[in-house]
Structures are given as structure tokens and as C-alpha cells.
Design a protein around this motif. Structure first.
Motif, PDB file in Angstrom:
ATOM      1  N   LEU A 152       0.848  -1.196   0.000  1.00 31.47           N
ATOM      2  CA  LEU A 152       0.000   0.000   0.000  1.00 31.47           C
ATOM      3  C   LEU A 152       0.884   1.247   0.000  1.00 31.47           C
ATOM      4  O   LEU A 152       1.870   1.319   0.736  1.00 31.47           O
ATOM      5  CB  LEU A 152      -0.911  -0.003   1.224  1.00 31.47           C
ATOM      6  CG  LEU A 152      -1.881   1.175   1.353  1.00 31.47           C
ATOM      7  CD1 LEU A 152      -3.214   0.693   1.917  1.00 31.47           C
ATOM      8  CD2 LEU A 152      -1.335   2.284   2.246  1.00 31.47           C
ATOM      9  N   GLU A 153       0.538   2.213  -0.836  1.00 31.49           N
ATOM     10  CA  GLU A 153       1.272   3.480  -0.884  1.00 31.49           C
ATOM     11  C   GLU A 153       0.283   4.632  -0.943  1.00 31.49           C
ATOM     12  O   GLU A 153      -0.837   4.477  -1.432  1.00 31.49           O
ATOM     13  CB  GLU A 153       2.175   3.550  -2.123  1.00 31.49           C
ATOM     14  CG  GLU A 153       3.322   2.569  -2.137  1.00 31.49           C
ATOM     15  CD  GLU A 153       4.240   2.802  -3.329  1.00 31.49           C
ATOM     16  OE1 GLU A 153       4.399   3.973  -3.730  1.00 31.49           O
ATOM     17  OE2 GLU A 153       4.766   1.815  -3.857  1.00 31.49           O
ATOM     18  N   PHE A 154       0.707   5.782  -0.451  1.00 35.84           N
ATOM     19  CA  PHE A 154      -0.118   6.972  -0.632  1.00 35.84           C
ATOM     20  C   PHE A 154       0.764   8.207  -0.746  1.00 35.84           C
ATOM     21  O   PHE A 154       1.876   8.254  -0.219  1.00 35.84           O
ATOM     22  CB  PHE A 154      -1.141   7.131   0.502  1.00 35.84           C
ATOM     23  CG  PHE A 154      -0.551   7.332   1.867  1.00 35.84           C
ATOM     24  CD1 PHE A 154      -0.276   8.603   2.344  1.00 35.84           C
ATOM     25  CD2 PHE A 154      -0.276   6.249   2.688  1.00 35.84           C
ATOM     26  CE1 PHE A 154       0.263   8.792   3.605  1.00 35.84           C
ATOM     27  CE2 PHE A 154       0.259   6.423   3.954  1.00 35.84           C
ATOM     28  CZ  PHE A 154       0.527   7.702   4.414  1.00 35.84           C
ATOM     29  N   LEU A 155       0.259   9.180  -1.478  1.00 39.30           N
ATOM     30  CA  LEU A 155       0.938  10.455  -1.666  1.00 39.30           C
ATOM     31  C   LEU A 155      -0.047  11.573  -1.367  1.00 39.30           C
ATOM     32  O   LEU A 155      -1.233  11.469  -1.707  1.00 39.30           O
ATOM     33  CB  LEU A 155       1.447  10.593  -3.104  1.00 39.30           C
ATOM     34  CG  LEU A 155       2.550   9.620  -3.538  1.00 39.30           C
ATOM     35  CD1 LEU A 155       2.782   9.729  -5.040  1.00 39.30           C
ATOM     36  CD2 LEU A 155       3.851   9.909  -2.791  1.00 39.30           C
ATOM     37  N   GLU A 156       0.453  12.622  -0.751  1.00 35.49           N
ATOM     38  CA  GLU A 156      -0.408  13.756  -0.417  1.00 35.49           C
ATOM     39  C   GLU A 156       0.191  15.050  -0.934  1.00 35.49           C
ATOM     40  O   GLU A 156       1.406  15.244  -0.902  1.00 35.49           O
ATOM     41  CB  GLU A 156      -0.589  13.867   1.099  1.00 35.49           C
ATOM     42  CG  GLU A 156      -1.499  15.013   1.499  1.00 35.49           C
ATOM     43  CD  GLU A 156      -1.270  15.516   2.912  1.00 35.49           C
ATOM     44  OE1 GLU A 156      -1.875  16.543   3.268  1.00 35.49           O
ATOM     45  OE2 GLU A 156      -0.479  14.904   3.645  1.00 35.49           O
ATOM     46  N   GLU A 157      -0.658  15.917  -1.422  1.00 33.61           N
ATOM     47  CA  GLU A 157      -0.263  17.272  -1.796  1.00 33.61           C
ATOM     48  C   GLU A 157      -1.255  18.248  -1.176  1.00 33.61           C
ATOM     49  O   GLU A 157      -2.425  17.907  -0.957  1.00 33.61           O
ATOM     50  CB  GLU A 157      -0.250  17.447  -3.315  1.00 33.61           C
ATOM     51  CG  GLU A 157       0.912  16.761  -4.004  1.00 33.61           C
ATOM     52  CD  GLU A 157       2.250  17.435  -3.741  1.00 33.61           C
ATOM     53  OE1 GLU A 157       2.250  18.591  -3.264  1.00 33.61           O
ATOM     54  OE2 GLU A 157       3.288  16.814  -4.013  1.00 33.61           O
ATOM     55  N   LYS A 158      -0.780  19.458  -0.914  1.00 29.62           N
ATOM     56  CA  LYS A 158      -1.647  20.476  -0.322  1.00 29.62           C
ATOM     57  C   LYS A 158      -1.618  21.741  -1.170  1.00 29.62           C
ATOM     58  O   LYS A 158      -0.561  22.160  -1.630  1.00 29.62           O
ATOM     59  CB  LYS A 158      -1.196  20.792   1.104  1.00 29.62           C
ATOM     60  CG  LYS A 158      -1.373  19.637   2.069  1.00 29.62           C
ATOM     61  CD  LYS A 158      -1.053  20.027   3.497  1.00 29.62           C
ATOM     62  CE  LYS A 158       0.428  20.194   3.727  1.00 29.62           C
ATOM     63  NZ  LYS A 158       0.767  20.382   5.147  1.00 29.62           N
ATOM     64  N   ILE A 159      -2.792  22.324  -1.348  1.00 26.01           N
ATOM     65  CA  ILE A 159      -2.901  23.618  -2.023  1.00 26.01           C
ATOM     66  C   ILE A 159      -3.214  24.650  -0.946  1.00 26.01           C
ATOM     67  O   ILE A 159      -4.228  24.539  -0.253  1.00 26.01           O
ATOM     68  CB  ILE A 159      -4.000  23.600  -3.095  1.00 26.01           C
ATOM     69  CG1 ILE A 159      -3.710  22.496  -4.119  1.00 26.01           C
ATOM     70  CG2 ILE A 159      -4.095  24.958  -3.786  1.00 26.01           C
ATOM     71  CD1 ILE A 159      -4.817  22.293  -5.134  1.00 26.01           C
ATOM     72  N   PRO A 160      -2.357  25.647  -0.771  1.00 23.31           N
ATOM     73  CA  PRO A 160      -2.508  26.565   0.365  1.00 23.31           C
ATOM     74  C   PRO A 160      -3.655  27.554   0.184  1.00 23.31           C
ATOM     75  O   PRO A 160      -4.099  27.824  -0.940  1.00 23.31           O
ATOM     76  CB  PRO A 160      -1.159  27.289   0.399  1.00 23.31           C
ATOM     77  CG  PRO A 160      -0.687  27.261  -1.014  1.00 23.31           C
ATOM     78  CD  PRO A 160      -1.156  25.945  -1.573  1.00 23.31           C
ATOM     79  N   PRO A 161      -4.132  28.117   1.276  1.00 23.14           N
ATOM     80  CA  PRO A 161      -5.255  29.064   1.218  1.00 23.14           C
ATOM     81  C   PRO A 161      -4.991  30.257   0.310  1.00 23.14           C
ATOM     82  O   PRO A 161      -5.908  30.746  -0.354  1.00 23.14           O
ATOM     83  CB  PRO A 161      -5.426  29.504   2.677  1.00 23.14           C
ATOM     84  CG  PRO A 161      -4.834  28.411   3.486  1.00 23.14           C
ATOM     85  CD  PRO A 161      -3.711  27.853   2.665  1.00 23.14           C
ATOM     86  N   TRP A 162      -3.741  30.735   0.279  1.00 24.25           N
ATOM     87  CA  TRP A 162      -3.455  31.923  -0.526  1.00 24.25           C
ATOM     88  C   TRP A 162      -3.526  31.616  -2.023  1.00 24.25           C
ATOM     89  O   TRP A 162      -3.788  32.512  -2.815  1.00 24.25           O
ATOM     90  CB  TRP A 162      -2.105  32.533  -0.144  1.00 24.25           C
ATOM     91  CG  TRP A 162      -0.972  31.573   0.013  1.00 24.25           C
ATOM     92  CD1 TRP A 162      -0.061  31.197  -0.915  1.00 24.25           C
ATOM     93  CD2 TRP A 162      -0.618  30.868   1.213  1.00 24.25           C
ATOM     94  NE1 TRP A 162       0.832  30.302  -0.395  1.00 24.25           N
ATOM     95  CE2 TRP A 162       0.524  30.080   0.915  1.00 24.25           C
ATOM     96  CE3 TRP A 162      -1.148  30.823   2.512  1.00 24.25           C
ATOM     97  CZ2 TRP A 162       1.140  29.262   1.863  1.00 24.25           C
ATOM     98  CZ3 TRP A 162      -0.535  30.005   3.446  1.00 24.25           C
ATOM     99  CH2 TRP A 162       0.592  29.239   3.128  1.00 24.25           C
TER     100      TRP A 162
END
Length: 503
Positions: A152-162
Motif C-alpha cells: 500500500l502506498e499513498f501520496l499527499e499534496e496540499k494547495i494553500p489558502p493563498w
């Protein structure tokens, strides 16, 4: 053995299940106003609700009779999640897009089909449509993550509020999801994958890529509420919610963000505590903290701002990227060794860019004509996302200085190889690591250690061998090298690793 849940049952189906449970030794129990029947069966309680949901509590003794009862229910009403149709299951989902506070969290998960049944048992009762505490999601996460060593693998990305405040998100999400998929396809055959995306309004960029994947033999599913019917989307949703709730928990615990003894609450517009906090914070005259999405209508109403916010297309400049890289990216082959930058001023194609400083901070420039490469950071942030600094960068405090001024590296994931950590066991290195940890704690960057930390091994390596190890890590992690060492830059470019070189 976790509990189980089935939804949208017909009353006839429910009666068959009840009859089976009673015949197998179950005992009928009294019900509440929301329930139709309740049966105690071994150490599990089966409850059928008026809304058509059947729930079985966990069997702590792991009684096989309970498992057989679950199998019987599956035969009657069918499983919640659609069984695997490919060797690998990939799910993509996001959370936080419509919240007033915090990042938009995007998660991709890769699941070998042989784990389907086990993970089904773990997450089928997790309700992703309701608000839960971080501890709730963290408990589910810990159970899921125990299978990382089993594929099992997972990747996460975040898009900031600004970025949410300034830009239309769909194109950013398209590229981020494509990069996540590309990362998975470095390890597995496209034709052996089922890809499920919770439909956020998939744009033309990602649609083209999905059509390509379909032609390569992948099964592609884009649907709304996909986490209700596909296990891979459900797990992606759970992991995204856990990540978001971790950030919200930290914000709530930070005394700097308390006002009139109020903390921020859940961050949702429907949360009374959140709205009270927003009103109190605005009344205090303080500037909004970094995590507030100022373009959202509840915030603008509090500010008594007029009109709607017009959002621009994100400044992702594909023309800065070489044709080879774009073609490779669109074929599911993300590889940092293919990346080159095309200067819009002189047309030069380069495996490195120069990083210079002025009174405003740091600027990326073409190594040929020396002209600024506008929006390069934004473009690389979403197409590549990973930076590996070498030891002289950390010891010199360059990333921390940049984040305080020009913010070129804002929102990147900064990867710290074990050998860099070893070489930076100095006063300057420790100070920079502390500063980077602070920026990571407020989600200005993501900070992650990679590779082994083996001081005994590192001390017996020559300087060049340690440099080679850093460059090998760049290749393995698909990361851009950040260096101020000419020799390191030369070695990196000779191995086709894209480099940001600090002058």
C-alpha cells in the motif's frame, strides 16, 4: 475484527438477514426510535435502522460465526465497495476545498488488489461525510498504514489558502493529480490499474491524460461520491481528512490563534464556534492569519466587502518546461532527469537555473541570458514539487531566508537525505533545521527526511561519495537539486538531474 456497515437495504432484504441471525442463535433486543430491529449475535450487535442502514458492531473475539454472518449479508445485499477489476487500485480524493480554514488536501492511494478484503474490513464503517476529531481519523490511519510494507502506498499534496484565494483550483488539481499518478506509474504497469477519481470538475488537462491511460489499458472511473462505492477512493478520502484534521488540531492548540478565549473550531462555515471566532478575530483589528481563505463569502460578509472575488488562472507556465518533459509527463513517466527549462527570453534549454539575490529576496534566472524566469517557482511547485538541498544550502540558511522574503520555495516539499542531516550537525545547520521545522509547522513548506541515517557509514565516505549519494536520492525521489557547490552542480547535470544553482 472491525465492524461492518451496509446501506440502502430493502426491508425484505433486512428481514431475511434478521431471520438468518435468529436461526443461527442470535437474540432479539429492544430498539430505539430510529431502529427497526436489533439482534445480539455472538459478541456483535446487528442493528437495522429506519433509514435503510444495517450496522454490525466489531467482534472483539473475532468469532468466525460473525464473519460468516457478514458474508451472508454481502450475498443478500452485495458488498458496499465494488470488487477489484485490476491488479492495482488507485484512488484520488480531496478534502478542505470548501472549508474556510486551511489547505485543500489531495491524496492518492495505491492498493494491491490482494489487500482489498482486509482493508474493506478496516474502513467500511468510517463515515467520511461527517465531521470527526483528529484522533478518530488517526486511529483509522494507523490501521491502514500498517499495510505499507505489503504494497500500500499513498501520496499527499496540499494547495494553500493563498492560492485558493487567488486562483481557480481545477487546473492546479488536474496537474497535482496527474503528478501523483505519474509517481505511481514509475513502479507499476498502467494497464494493470483501476483509477478512481472523485469528480471535482476534472478539467481538460487531466481528461487528456486519463484518455491516454485508458488507451494503455487502465480502467478509468470519474464519479461523484466515489468513496461510497470504491474502496480506493474511500481510503484516499480517509487519509485526506486525517491530514486536514491534524492541521486544524494544531491551529486550535496554538495560543497565538485564540481570541476572547475562542479557538477556530472545525473551520467549516456551518460550525458555530468557527463563525464566533472569525467575528471576534475581525473585531480585534488583527490581520487574518495565514490559514484563512479570505476570498470566501462568509469572510467577505464579516469584512463587509462588496462584490465577488474574481480569480485568475493559476500562473503555471508550461512554456517554461521542455517538450521532452511535457511529453514524458503526459505519458505517465514523471522523471526529474527529463526536466529542462526553456527560457522565454533567449530560447535556451537548460538543465539548471541560477538563483540570485537582491534587496527583495531571491530570483531564478536563465543561466544563458541571466534574465528572470517569472513564475518558475509556481510551475515547478506543481509539476515537480520536491526539492533536495545539499549541505551548504542548509548550513547557509538559504531556504529559511527565502521563506522570510521572496518565498520562492513556499509550498514545496523539502526532502532532507540522511547524509545531509549528518553533514549539517553544526550550529548553522541545526539553526536552519529549526527554522524549517517552524515553517513546516505552519504549512509554509512540507519537510520530510528520506533515506537512511547512518553516521558510521557516512563518516567513512569521501566528500564526493556523499555528494553522489545526494544526487542518487534526487533521482530516486524525483526531486530538484538545490546547491551552491559548482562541483556538485556539474556532477548532477552530468547525471541529468535538474539543478537550482545558487550564485
Amino acid at each position: 475484527m472491525g465492524g461492518r456497515k451496509w446501506v440502502n437495504l430493502e426491508n425484505e432484504e433486512a428481514e431475511k438477514i434478521k431471520e438468518y441471525l435468529l436461526q443461527m442463535g442470535g437474540e432479539e433486543r429492544s430498539v430505539s426510535s430510529s431502529e427497526i430491529w436489533r439482534v445480539k449475535f455472538s459478541d456483535s450487535t446487528f442493528t437495522y435502522y429506519k433509514k435503510g442502514t444495517l450496522y454490525s458492531t466489531p467482534s472483539n473475539s473475532e468469532d468466525s460465526a460473525v464473519k460468516q454472518a457478514w458474508d451472508y449479508v454481502d450475498k443478500i445485499v452485495g458488498p458496499i465497495f465494488i470488487p477489484p477489476s485490476k491488479k492495482f487500485l488507485i484512488g484520488l480524493d480531496e478534502t478542505g476545498k470548501g472549508e474556510l480554514i486551511g489547505h485543500t488536501h489531495l491524496v492518492g492511494v495505491l492498493i494491491p488488489a490482494e489487500l482489498f478484503r482486509t482493508l474493506y474490513e478496516l474502513v467500511n464503517t468510517a463515515d467520511t461525510k461527517k465531521s470527526h476529531t483528529f484522533d478518530y481519523w488517526d486511529d483509522v490511519f494507523r490501521k491502514i498504514s500498517s499495510f505499507i510494507n505489503e504494497g500500500l502506498e499513498f501520496l499527499e499534496e496540499k494547495i494553500p489558502p493563498w492560492h485558493v484565494d487567488r486562483y481557480n483550483l481545477n487546473k492546479i488539481m488536474d496537474i497535482v493529480y496527474q503528478r501523483i499518478l505519474d509517481s505511481f506509474f514509475r513502479k507499476i504497469d498502467i494497464s494493470k490499474c483501476r483509477v478512481v477519481i472523485d469528480d471535482y470538475g476534472v478539467g481538460p488537462t487531466l481528461k487528456r491524460f486519463l484518455i491516454f491511460l485508458e488507451k494503455q489499458g487502465a480502467e478509468i472511473i470519474v464519479s461523484q461520491k466515489s468513496d461510497d462505492t470504491y474502496l480506493e477512493a474511500k481510503i484516499a478520502s480517509v487519509l485526506a481528512k486525517r491530514s486536514r484534521e491534524f492541521v486544524i488540531k494544531k491551529i486550535n492548540e496554538d495560543p497565538a490563534f485564540r481570541i476572547n478565549d475562542l479557538s477556530v473550531g472545525s473551520g467549516n462555515a456551518g460550525n458555530k464556534k468557527t463563525m464566533q471566532w472569525l467575528e471576534a478575530w475581525h473585531a480585534s483589528g488583527k490581520e487574518w492569519p495565514w490559514f484563512i481563505k479570505k476570498s470566501f463569502s462568509p469572510i467577505r460578509r464579516i469584512e463587509r466587502a462588496k462584490g465577488n472575488v474574481k480569480k485568475a488562472s493559476p500562473p503555471i507556465r508550461e512554456e517554461l518546461l521542455s517538450e521532452d518533459f511535457k511529453r514524458s509527463f503526459d505519458e505517465g513517466k514523471l522523471d526529474i532527469r527529463v526536466l529542462s527549462i526553456v527560457c522565454p527570453s533567449c530560447g535556451a534549454i537548460s538543465k539548471a537555473v541560477f538563483f540570485t539575490t537582491n534587496e527583495k529576496g531571491f530570483i531564478a534566472r536563465c543561466p544563458q541570458c541571466k534574465k528572470p524566469l517569472k513564475e518558475l517557482n509556481f510551475t515547478l511547485r506543481y509539476y515537480c514539487g520536491f526539492i533536495i538541498p545539499d549541505s551548504n544550502i542548509i548550513s547557509g540558511g538559504l531556504i529559511g531566508k527565502d521563506l522570510e522574503k521572496s518565498r520562492f520555495f513556499e509550498d514545496f516539499t523539502i526532502l532532507i537525505p540522511g547524509v545531509v542531516r549528518y553533514e549539517c550537525d553544526t550550529k548553522g545547520g541545526k539553526k536552519e533545521f529549526e527554522r524549517l521545522a517552524k515553517f513546516a509547522s505552519i504549512s509554509r513548506i512540507k519537510l520530510k527526511e528520506v533515506g537512511e541515517f547512518n553516521p558510521e557509514r557516512f563518516k567513512n565516505l569521501t566528500s564526493q561519495q556523499r555528494d553522489d549519494l545526494i544526487i542518487e536520492t534526487c533521482i530516486k525521489e524525483n526531486a530538484i537539486l538545490l546547491s551552491a557547490d559548482k562541483q556538485v552542480k556539474g556532477i548532477a547535470i552530468s547525471k541529468d538531474v535538474f539543478t537550482i544553482f545558487v550564485l
